[in-house]
Design an enzyme around this catalytic site. Structure first.
Site, PDB file in Angstrom:
ATOM      1  N   ASP A 193       0.824  -1.202   0.000  1.00  0.00           N
ATOM      2  CA  ASP A 193       0.000   0.000   0.000  1.00  0.00           C
ATOM      3  C   ASP A 193       0.864   1.260   0.000  1.00  0.00           C
ATOM      4  O   ASP A 193       1.929   1.300   0.626  1.00  0.00           O
ATOM      5  CB  ASP A 193      -0.879  -0.019   1.260  1.00  0.00           C
ATOM      6  CG  ASP A 193      -1.995   0.992   1.234  1.00  0.00           C
ATOM      7  OD1 ASP A 193      -2.798   0.956   0.292  1.00  0.00           O
ATOM      8  OD2 ASP A 193      -2.067   1.818   2.159  1.00  0.00           O
ATOM      9  N   GLU A 230       1.261  -0.414  -5.079  1.00  0.00           N
ATOM     10  CA  GLU A 230       0.330   0.643  -5.442  1.00  0.00           C
ATOM     11  C   GLU A 230       1.152   1.883  -5.784  1.00  0.00           C
ATOM     12  O   GLU A 230       1.676   2.552  -4.901  1.00  0.00           O
ATOM     13  CB  GLU A 230      -0.616   0.941  -4.272  1.00  0.00           C
ATOM     14  CG  GLU A 230      -1.643   2.014  -4.585  1.00  0.00           C
ATOM     15  CD  GLU A 230      -2.439   2.434  -3.359  1.00  0.00           C
ATOM     16  OE1 GLU A 230      -3.604   2.817  -3.535  1.00  0.00           O
ATOM     17  OE2 GLU A 230      -1.887   2.416  -2.240  1.00  0.00           O
TER      18      GLU A 230
END
Length: 489
Positions: A193, A230
């Site tokens: 993330d 990401e």
């Protein structure tokens, strides 16, 4: 160890995919396998107050009671492996929940060893790592005052998610322990993330290599398990995230995702072709990951103003459909007016791109959103299993079309960037990409418009099509929102 090449990933949220948490997922794995996916990406199931879909973590190495136990997780992984499904989990280390024991200690005791785990300031100021709140309109600053600490802490996301200083040696050591923990429990890879934020924060501690050393270190901790990052950045930066193949193994390509929707909005293939040409060739063993919708808003920040306006006008005409001044909080099916032909064609576009396709739970059945829910919760609604059961019995249903696409895509295996070329036709609505393969070249076509087109293409056989067409020859017909994958000379 798992590689990403040639995989088809199914993304699910444990709180929404099936009743019964982790055990519910285990009971529904046959659906994923029948769809043709070979990898399961499980969104956060960690201990959390669950104020942000589990991305506000209190214990990165614990299983939330709402989803089950560690034994349940072990059983799920074992069953996945029995079905030849690989398992990817989220690595959420850019921040914690404000309820995390580290942060509680840090805010209450100035001498706490955890005080330096977070990013603090005496007064709000412009920050070199986080320029503005990610959730514009919800958070008006990246700084929140804490009365116990008598200082401000930084939060790129929500104020209940204080940012970690990932450059701190003890924080990095704990990240490595978390990675090792899940590898020991059978996990095959990680979806990382908020990667750009962590790289920039690492550079504050050690400017060497502009902070990308953090990813090299993280990949070493993963011990060969692939990291899917990401990366909401322009393609010119992708090479730094890949490194020499020793950092991220896969980049979630927000750039291409944005231009895919611009192509759909304009019914013109040019934006998607342009996005493909901007992608640098990944190092050996590395790839891009492509999708239609995910657990967040459709983020259009990378588009130019006029381009973003076109996508908004087409797919989010009402203000309530828009979010954060940059995105759309809708699922795919309502954006495409629940037109099965057009939804299936959009999936065919993603499956045609070089790299690894991701299918998010519910997209295979054309699930609706719920705009009465706040923010991104509109697209985080429970899986509609009744619709699955109905569509299993319907010839030509969206589920049957997506399953056909996914299985064919899986059978084709790796479609690497270095042997893929966008192909331009006289019809601007036709997207084509030629994959030159040792096993035989494949031309993948999709018609973004709602009227039939005719092309001149010498081909040997149809591998897949949205409907029955004439046999191989020189003339290729694509119906309205049609798609065909052809074996070509």
């Amino acid at each position: 160890m798992m590689t990403l090449d040639g995989r088809v990933i199914y993304q699910l949220a444990p709180g929404a995919f099936a009743d019964g948490g982790l055990n519910g997922i285990r009971r529904r794995l046959d659906h994923i396998r029948a769809l043709g996916a070979d990898t399961v990406w499980i969104q956060p199931f960690y201990v959390s107050p669950y104020r942000d879909g589990g991305y506000d973590v209190v214990d990165h190495r614990g299983v939330s009671q709402r989803f089950g136990t560690m034994a349940d997780f072990d059983d799920l992984v074992a069953r996945c492996h029995e079905l030849d499904l690989r398992v990817v989990v989220g690595l959420i280390m850019q921040h914690t929940s404000s309820a995390h024991p580290w942060f509680r200690s840090a805010r209450e005791d100035p001498s706490s060893p955890y005080r330096d785990f977070y990013v603090w300031a005496q007064e709000p100021h412009e920050d070199e790592v986080v320029k503005k709140p990610v959730f514009t309109g919800v958070e008006d600053s990246i700084w929140a005052y804490d009365g116990h600490a008598g200082m401000y802490y930084r939060h790129a996301f929500y104020r209940h998610q204080p940012d970690l200083d990932v450059g701190h040696p003890e924080v990095r050591a704990d990240i490595a322990k978390t990675v090792r923990h899940w590898l020991d429990h059978g996990v095959d890879g990680f979806r990382v993330d908020a990667v750009p934020h962590m790289v920039k924060q690492a550079a504050v501690t050690d400017p060497r290599d502009d902070g990308y050393w953090f990813l090299t270190e993280l990949a070493a901790a993963a011990d060969g398990a692939p990291l899917m990052g990401e990366v909401d950045s322009e393609p010119s930066e992708y090479g730094n995230y890949f490194g020499d193949g020793n950092r991220l193994r896969g980049i979630l390509d927000f750039w291409t995702n944005s231009y895919l929707f611009l192509a759909l909005a304009r019914r013109d293939a040019e934006p998607l072709e342009r996005a493909m040409r901007r992608q640098p060739e990944p190092p050996a063993g590395c790839t891009y990951l492509n999708w239609l919708r995910n657990q967040d808003e459709l983020n259009l920040a990378l588009l130019e103003d006029d381009e973003r306006a076109d996508v908004m006008a087409a797919f989010a005409p009402d203000e309530d459909m828009r979010i954060y001044g940059r995105g759309i909080r809708r699922r795919l099916a309502p954006m495409l007016d629940f037109d099965v032909r057009r939804i299936a064609m959009a999936h065919a576009l993603v499956m045609a791109l070089p790299g690894v396709p991701i299918v998010r739970y519910g997209e295979e059945i054309g699930m609706d959103d719920d705009l009465s829910l706040p923010e991104r919760n509109a697209v985080r609604t429970p899986m509609d299993w009744a619709a699955v059961e109905r569509q299993e019995l319907e010839p030509g249903s969206l589920l049957s079309r997506i399953a056909q696409l996914t299985r064919c895509r899986h059978e084709l295996g790796e479609l690497p960037q270095r042997r893929a070329e966008p192909v331009r036709f006289d019809h601007p609505s036709v997207f084509g990409v030629l994959h030159q393969r040792r096993e035989g070249s494949v031309l993948m076509l999709a018609n973004l418009a709602d009227e039939e087109v005719h092309l001149k293409v010498e081909h040997e056989a149809d591998l897949l099509a949205d409907q029955s067409y004439e046999p191989a020859g020189a003339d290729v017909v694509l119906g309205a929102y049609g798609y065909r994958w052809l074996r070509v000379k």
